[in-house]
Design a protein around this motif. Structure first.
Motif, short mmCIF file in Angstrom:
data_model
loop_
_atom_site.label_atom_id
_atom_site.label_comp_id
_atom_site.label_asym_id
_atom_site.label_seq_id
_atom_site.Cartn_x
_atom_site.Cartn_y
_atom_site.Cartn_z
N MET A 105 0.83 -1.21 0.00
CA MET A 105 0.00 0.00 0.00
C MET A 105 0.87 1.26 0.00
O MET A 105 0.56 2.23 -0.70
N ILE A 106 1.93 1.25 0.77
CA ILE A 106 2.81 2.44 0.83
C ILE A 106 3.50 2.66 -0.51
O ILE A 106 3.49 3.77 -1.05
N VAL A 107 4.10 1.62 -1.07
CA VAL A 107 4.83 1.76 -2.33
C VAL A 107 3.87 2.15 -3.46
O VAL A 107 4.13 3.10 -4.22
N SER A 108 2.76 1.44 -3.57
CA SER A 108 1.81 1.77 -4.65
C SER A 108 1.18 3.13 -4.41
O SER A 108 0.91 3.87 -5.38
N GLY A 109 0.98 3.50 -3.16
CA GLY A 109 0.45 4.82 -2.85
C GLY A 109 1.41 5.93 -3.24
O GLY A 109 1.00 6.95 -3.82
N LEU A 110 2.68 5.74 -2.95
CA LEU A 110 3.68 6.75 -3.33
C LEU A 110 3.78 6.89 -4.85
O LEU A 110 3.84 8.01 -5.38
N ILE A 111 3.78 5.77 -5.54
CA ILE A 111 3.85 5.82 -7.00
C ILE A 111 2.59 6.49 -7.56
O ILE A 111 2.66 7.32 -8.47
N THR A 112 1.44 6.15 -7.01
CA THR A 112 0.19 6.77 -7.44
C THR A 112 0.20 8.27 -7.18
O THR A 112 -0.28 9.06 -8.00
N CYS A 113 0.77 8.68 -6.06
CA CYS A 113 0.87 10.11 -5.73
C CYS A 113 1.73 10.88 -6.72
O CYS A 113 1.65 12.11 -6.79
N SER A 114 2.54 10.18 -7.49
CA SER A 114 3.38 10.88 -8.46
C SER A 114 2.54 11.60 -9.52
O SER A 114 3.03 12.48 -10.21
N MET A 115 1.26 11.27 -9.62
CA MET A 115 0.39 11.96 -10.57
C MET A 115 0.03 13.36 -10.10
O MET A 115 -0.68 14.08 -10.81
N LEU A 116 0.54 13.78 -8.97
CA LEU A 116 0.43 15.18 -8.58
C LEU A 116 1.05 16.04 -9.67
O LEU A 116 0.68 17.21 -9.86
N TYR A 117 1.96 15.43 -10.40
CA TYR A 117 2.59 16.08 -11.55
C TYR A 117 1.54 16.66 -12.50
O TYR A 117 1.71 17.75 -13.05
N ALA A 118 0.42 15.96 -12.68
CA ALA A 118 -0.64 16.43 -13.59
C ALA A 118 -1.31 17.68 -13.06
O ALA A 118 -1.79 18.50 -13.83
N ALA A 119 -1.35 17.84 -11.75
CA ALA A 119 -1.95 19.04 -11.17
C ALA A 119 -1.01 20.24 -11.30
O ALA A 119 -1.46 21.38 -11.39
N ILE A 120 0.27 19.96 -11.35
CA ILE A 120 1.28 21.03 -11.42
C ILE A 120 1.59 21.40 -12.87
O ILE A 120 1.69 22.58 -13.21
N ALA A 121 1.77 20.40 -13.69
CA ALA A 121 2.13 20.63 -15.10
C ALA A 121 1.24 19.74 -15.98
O ALA A 121 1.68 18.70 -16.48
N PRO A 122 -0.01 20.13 -16.19
CA PRO A 122 -0.96 19.25 -16.87
C PRO A 122 -0.57 18.86 -18.30
O PRO A 122 -0.70 17.69 -18.67
N PRO A 153 -8.32 26.30 -21.39
CA PRO A 153 -8.75 26.42 -19.99
C PRO A 153 -9.46 25.18 -19.46
O PRO A 153 -9.21 24.77 -18.33
N ILE A 154 -10.33 24.56 -20.27
CA ILE A 154 -11.06 23.39 -19.79
C ILE A 154 -10.10 22.22 -19.56
O ILE A 154 -10.24 21.46 -18.62
N ALA A 155 -9.11 22.09 -20.43
CA ALA A 155 -8.10 21.04 -20.26
C ALA A 155 -7.33 21.26 -18.97
O ALA A 155 -7.06 20.30 -18.24
N GLU A 156 -6.97 22.51 -18.70
CA GLU A 156 -6.25 22.84 -17.46
C GLU A 156 -7.06 22.40 -16.25
O GLU A 156 -6.54 21.78 -15.33
N ILE A 157 -8.35 22.69 -16.26
CA ILE A 157 -9.22 22.36 -15.12
C ILE A 157 -9.34 20.84 -14.97
O ILE A 157 -9.13 20.28 -13.89
N VAL A 158 -9.69 20.18 -16.07
CA VAL A 158 -9.95 18.74 -16.00
C VAL A 158 -8.69 17.95 -15.66
O VAL A 158 -8.71 17.06 -14.80
N VAL A 159 -7.58 18.26 -16.29
CA VAL A 159 -6.35 17.51 -16.06
C VAL A 159 -5.80 17.77 -14.66
O VAL A 159 -5.36 16.85 -13.98
N ARG A 160 -5.84 19.02 -14.22
CA ARG A 160 -5.37 19.32 -12.86
C ARG A 160 -6.24 18.59 -11.83
O ARG A 160 -5.72 18.02 -10.86
N ASN A 161 -7.55 18.61 -12.04
CA ASN A 161 -8.45 17.91 -11.12
C ASN A 161 -8.18 16.40 -11.13
O ASN A 161 -8.15 15.75 -10.09
N TRP A 162 -7.97 15.85 -12.32
CA TRP A 162 -7.64 14.44 -12.48
C TRP A 162 -6.38 14.09 -11.69
O TRP A 162 -6.34 13.10 -10.96
#
Length: 143
Positions: free
Chosen positions: A12-29, A44-53
Protein backbone atom coordinates in the motif's frame (compact mmCIF):
# COMPACT_ATOMS: atom_id res chain seq x y z
CA UNK A 1 -1.74 -15.96 2.06
CA UNK A 2 0.29 -15.05 5.12
CA UNK A 3 2.92 -13.34 2.96
CA UNK A 4 0.26 -11.10 1.43
CA UNK A 5 -1.29 -10.26 4.79
CA UNK A 6 2.05 -9.52 6.40
CA UNK A 7 3.24 -7.30 3.55
CA UNK A 8 0.07 -5.48 2.49
CA UNK A 9 1.16 -2.33 4.34
CA UNK A 10 4.35 -2.12 2.29
CA UNK A 11 2.44 -2.76 -0.93
CA UNK A 12 0.00 0.00 0.00
CA UNK A 13 2.81 2.44 0.83
CA UNK A 14 4.83 1.76 -2.33
CA UNK A 15 1.81 1.77 -4.65
CA UNK A 16 0.45 4.82 -2.85
CA UNK A 17 3.68 6.75 -3.33
CA UNK A 18 3.85 5.82 -7.00
CA UNK A 19 0.19 6.77 -7.44
CA UNK A 20 0.87 10.11 -5.73
CA UNK A 21 3.38 10.88 -8.46
CA UNK A 22 0.39 11.96 -10.57
CA UNK A 23 0.43 15.18 -8.58
CA UNK A 24 2.59 16.08 -11.55
CA UNK A 25 -0.64 16.43 -13.59
CA UNK A 26 -1.95 19.04 -11.17
CA UNK A 27 1.28 21.03 -11.42
CA UNK A 28 2.13 20.63 -15.10
CA UNK A 29 -0.96 19.25 -16.87
CA UNK A 30 0.26 19.50 -20.46
CA UNK A 31 3.60 17.82 -19.69
CA UNK A 32 1.88 15.10 -17.64
CA UNK A 33 -0.46 14.28 -20.51
CA UNK A 34 2.44 14.10 -22.95
CA UNK A 35 4.39 11.85 -20.57
CA UNK A 36 1.43 9.56 -19.93
CA UNK A 37 -0.34 9.50 -23.28
CA UNK A 38 2.15 10.94 -25.76
CA UNK A 39 -0.30 13.71 -26.63
CA UNK A 40 -1.67 16.77 -24.97
CA UNK A 41 -4.74 18.94 -25.04
CA UNK A 42 -4.75 22.62 -24.26
CA UNK A 43 -7.05 25.39 -23.21
CA UNK A 44 -8.75 26.42 -19.99
CA UNK A 45 -11.06 23.39 -19.79
CA UNK A 46 -8.10 21.04 -20.26
CA UNK A 47 -6.25 22.84 -17.46
CA UNK A 48 -9.22 22.36 -15.12
CA UNK A 49 -9.95 18.74 -16.00
CA UNK A 50 -6.35 17.51 -16.06
CA UNK A 51 -5.37 19.32 -12.86
CA UNK A 52 -8.45 17.91 -11.12
CA UNK A 53 -7.64 14.44 -12.48
CA UNK A 54 -4.12 14.71 -11.07
CA UNK A 55 -5.41 15.74 -7.65
CA UNK A 56 -7.98 12.93 -7.56
CA UNK A 57 -5.37 10.31 -8.45
CA UNK A 58 -3.04 11.76 -5.84
CA UNK A 59 -5.83 11.53 -3.27
CA UNK A 60 -6.19 7.80 -4.01
CA UNK A 61 -2.45 7.40 -3.47
CA UNK A 62 -2.69 9.34 -0.22
CA UNK A 63 -5.61 7.18 0.88
CA UNK A 64 -3.51 4.07 0.27
CA UNK A 65 -0.70 5.47 2.42
CA UNK A 66 -3.16 6.50 5.14
CA UNK A 67 -4.80 3.07 5.05
CA UNK A 68 -1.41 1.39 5.38
CA UNK A 69 -0.96 3.07 8.75
CA UNK A 70 -4.61 2.85 9.86
CA UNK A 71 -5.88 -0.72 9.63
CA UNK A 72 -9.43 0.47 10.26
CA UNK A 73 -9.38 2.13 6.80
CA UNK A 74 -7.35 -0.43 4.85
CA UNK A 75 -10.27 -2.07 3.08
CA UNK A 76 -11.78 1.31 2.16
CA UNK A 77 -8.44 2.50 0.77
CA UNK A 78 -7.88 -0.71 -1.19
CA UNK A 79 -11.43 -0.67 -2.60
CA UNK A 80 -11.08 2.97 -3.69
CA UNK A 81 -7.76 2.22 -5.39
CA UNK A 82 -9.08 -0.91 -7.11
CA UNK A 83 -12.11 0.94 -8.46
CA UNK A 84 -10.11 3.93 -9.65
CA UNK A 85 -7.39 1.83 -11.26
CA UNK A 86 -9.88 -0.55 -12.91
CA UNK A 87 -11.73 2.39 -14.48
CA UNK A 88 -8.45 3.80 -15.84
CA UNK A 89 -7.37 0.40 -17.21
CA UNK A 90 -10.79 -0.20 -18.78
CA UNK A 91 -10.87 3.21 -20.45
CA UNK A 92 -7.40 2.89 -21.93
CA UNK A 93 -7.98 -0.66 -23.14
CA UNK A 94 -11.44 -0.03 -24.60
CA UNK A 95 -11.35 3.49 -26.05
CA UNK A 96 -7.72 4.53 -25.77
CA UNK A 97 -5.83 1.66 -27.35
CA UNK A 98 -3.78 4.07 -29.43
CA UNK A 99 -2.23 5.30 -26.17
CA UNK A 100 -1.06 1.88 -24.97
CA UNK A 101 2.46 2.52 -26.27
CA UNK A 102 2.89 5.38 -23.77
CA UNK A 103 0.23 4.67 -21.12
CA UNK A 104 1.09 0.97 -21.15
CA UNK A 105 3.46 1.30 -18.20
CA UNK A 106 0.70 2.83 -16.08
CA UNK A 107 -1.77 0.18 -17.27
CA UNK A 108 0.61 -2.65 -16.38
CA UNK A 109 1.46 -1.10 -12.99
CA UNK A 110 -2.20 -0.53 -12.16
CA UNK A 111 -3.11 -4.06 -13.32
CA UNK A 112 -0.50 -5.57 -10.99
CA UNK A 113 -1.70 -3.42 -8.09
CA UNK A 114 -5.34 -4.36 -8.78
CA UNK A 115 -4.43 -8.08 -8.87
CA UNK A 116 -2.60 -7.82 -5.54
CA UNK A 117 -5.36 -5.81 -3.88
CA UNK A 118 -8.15 -8.07 -5.18
CA UNK A 119 -6.20 -11.07 -3.86
CA UNK A 120 -5.90 -9.31 -0.50
CA UNK A 121 -9.65 -8.61 -0.39
CA UNK A 122 -10.39 -12.22 -1.33
CA UNK A 123 -8.17 -13.49 1.48
CA UNK A 124 -9.94 -11.22 3.94
CA UNK A 125 -13.30 -12.38 2.61
CA UNK A 126 -12.39 -16.05 2.88
CA UNK A 127 -10.65 -15.72 6.23
CA UNK A 128 -12.30 -12.87 8.18
CA UNK A 129 -10.36 -13.83 11.32
CA UNK A 130 -7.13 -12.94 9.46
CA UNK A 131 -8.22 -9.28 9.57
CA UNK A 132 -7.42 -9.26 13.28
CA UNK A 133 -3.98 -10.70 12.58
CA UNK A 134 -3.27 -7.97 10.04
CA UNK A 135 -4.05 -5.29 12.60
CA UNK A 136 -1.70 -6.92 15.10
CA UNK A 137 1.35 -6.62 12.84
CA UNK A 138 3.86 -4.28 14.40
CA UNK A 139 6.15 -1.92 12.51
CA UNK A 140 9.85 -2.40 13.17
CA UNK A 141 11.08 0.00 15.82
CA UNK A 142 14.41 1.75 15.67
CA UNK A 143 16.47 2.34 18.77
Amino acid sequence: MDFLLKNIKWVMIVSGLITCSMLYAAIAPEQALKATFGESISGPIAEIVVRNWGVLITMVGGLLIYGAFNVKYQVLAVLAAVLSKMVFISLVVTIGQQYLSTAGVAVVFDSIVVAIFVSYLMVLGLYPDKRLQVSAIEWPRTA
